[in-house]
Motif scaffolding. Sequence first.
Motif, PDB file in Angstrom:
ATOM      1  N   GLN A 279     -33.207 -25.594  34.702  1.00  0.00           N
ATOM      2  CA  GLN A 279     -34.034 -25.020  35.641  1.00  0.00           C
ATOM      3  C   GLN A 279     -35.444 -25.622  35.453  1.00  0.00           C
ATOM      4  O   GLN A 279     -36.059 -25.686  36.351  1.00  0.00           O
ATOM      5  CB  GLN A 279     -34.007 -23.518  35.089  1.00  0.00           C
ATOM      6  N   GLN A 280     -35.907 -25.989  34.331  1.00  0.00           N
ATOM      7  CA  GLN A 280     -37.124 -26.712  34.035  1.00  0.00           C
ATOM      8  C   GLN A 280     -37.104 -27.924  34.580  1.00  0.00           C
ATOM      9  O   GLN A 280     -38.131 -28.399  35.418  1.00  0.00           O
ATOM     10  CB  GLN A 280     -37.156 -27.150  32.497  1.00  0.00           C
ATOM     11  N   VAL A 281     -36.010 -28.767  34.562  1.00  0.00           N
ATOM     12  CA  VAL A 281     -36.267 -30.047  35.351  1.00  0.00           C
ATOM     13  C   VAL A 281     -36.449 -29.927  36.805  1.00  0.00           C
ATOM     14  O   VAL A 281     -36.901 -30.667  37.473  1.00  0.00           O
ATOM     15  CB  VAL A 281     -34.942 -31.176  35.049  1.00  0.00           C
ATOM     16  N   LEU A 282     -35.427 -29.175  37.320  1.00  0.00           N
ATOM     17  CA  LEU A 282     -35.249 -28.757  38.979  1.00  0.00           C
ATOM     18  C   LEU A 282     -36.817 -28.360  39.427  1.00  0.00           C
ATOM     19  O   LEU A 282     -37.262 -28.837  40.215  1.00  0.00           O
ATOM     20  CB  LEU A 282     -34.275 -27.942  39.267  1.00  0.00           C
TER      21      LEU A 282
ATOM     22  N   LEU B   7     -29.798 -34.435  31.310  1.00  0.00           N
ATOM     23  CA  LEU B   7     -28.948 -34.904  30.033  1.00  0.00           C
ATOM     24  C   LEU B   7     -29.922 -35.128  28.801  1.00  0.00           C
ATOM     25  O   LEU B   7     -29.938 -35.140  27.579  1.00  0.00           O
ATOM     26  CB  LEU B   7     -27.973 -35.873  30.298  1.00  0.00           C
ATOM     27  N   LYS B   8     -30.938 -35.966  29.411  1.00  0.00           N
ATOM     28  CA  LYS B   8     -31.782 -36.606  28.217  1.00  0.00           C
ATOM     29  C   LYS B   8     -32.569 -35.610  27.606  1.00  0.00           C
ATOM     30  O   LYS B   8     -32.891 -35.564  26.415  1.00  0.00           O
ATOM     31  CB  LYS B   8     -33.185 -37.477  28.924  1.00  0.00           C
ATOM     32  N   CYS B   9     -33.249 -34.475  28.412  1.00  0.00           N
ATOM     33  CA  CYS B   9     -33.898 -33.477  27.916  1.00  0.00           C
ATOM     34  C   CYS B   9     -32.987 -32.425  27.053  1.00  0.00           C
ATOM     35  O   CYS B   9     -33.627 -31.736  25.881  1.00  0.00           O
ATOM     36  CB  CYS B   9     -34.675 -32.536  29.043  1.00  0.00           C
ATOM     37  N   TYR B  10     -31.790 -32.275  27.574  1.00  0.00           N
ATOM     38  CA  TYR B  10     -30.790 -31.480  26.654  1.00  0.00           C
ATOM     39  C   TYR B  10     -30.541 -32.150  25.379  1.00  0.00           C
ATOM     40  O   TYR B  10     -30.533 -31.197  24.212  1.00  0.00           O
ATOM     41  CB  TYR B  10     -29.878 -31.177  27.406  1.00  0.00           C
ATOM     42  N   LEU B  11     -30.257 -33.449  25.484  1.00  0.00           N
ATOM     43  CA  LEU B  11     -29.875 -34.146  24.160  1.00  0.00           C
ATOM     44  C   LEU B  11     -30.915 -34.408  23.256  1.00  0.00           C
ATOM     45  O   LEU B  11     -30.703 -34.290  22.122  1.00  0.00           O
ATOM     46  CB  LEU B  11     -29.119 -35.379  24.603  1.00  0.00           C
TER      47      LEU B  11
END
Length: 262
Positions: A24-27, A52-56
């Motif tokens: 949600q934040q990236v979108l 994926l980068k922000c999650y990992l």
Amino acid sequence: MARPPGDVTPPTPAQQERFFTVCQQVLADRKGGGGPTGGIGTLGERTLHAVLKCYLEPDETLHEVKIGRRVADIARENEIVEIQTRSFGRLREKLDRFLRERPVTVVYPIARIKWIYWLNEEDGSLTEKRRSPKTGAPWDAFYELYQLRPMLGSAGLRFQLLFLDMEEYRLLNGWSADRKRGCTRFERIPLSLRGELLLDSPGSWLSMVPPGLPEPYTSRDFAKVAVLSRPTAQKALSVLLQTGAVERVGKEKNSYLYRTRT
């Protein structure tokens, strides 16, 4: 201890919630354009990569770190993480350089459930979503892994397969009458995290052998059970031979016979 075939680890509720929040934040950061897609695709296929980068790695100071003349997606003190959504062959030079510095994890997303939209470039219209009949599985990674086959035994190299539900936007610009065949994949938007499979040891590669194979088996048997094309099944068995998960035990007419190691 070796893992059973297809041993995908489901996410915890906390992991699912965090992944959804990152999506949600990236979108929200990337939207703002006009039209029915709300700016989706303005950065190619980078939305999936960014999520994926922000999650990992939540710490953005560890993103896009230069190592020598190359830039790593994530560089921690004791690990480099490279997110590759396709074309593993492009990673060879990077991996050769990065593995001299520290261990490397290559992250590859696989669509577990995929919803497809078609976008008409001429008028900007978007079709209703349609669920793809295919369900993603670990063996979908073989086509890409084959491109790194000589490096699969490298010390410090491991692979993390992430299974996601996602939306895929395709352009109606193909060569067929309905303009779908040969089309361009425009964008992929992750929706939820469904599980992961870590290939980090010789025994873990047994997870990439689909269940239900006869013993011994041919590439034709492998293709049928894993629902792969025959050429991709042959690539899969080359990967599994390289990693020691299977062995050749003879021939049947013009086909090699294989057995899974235990």
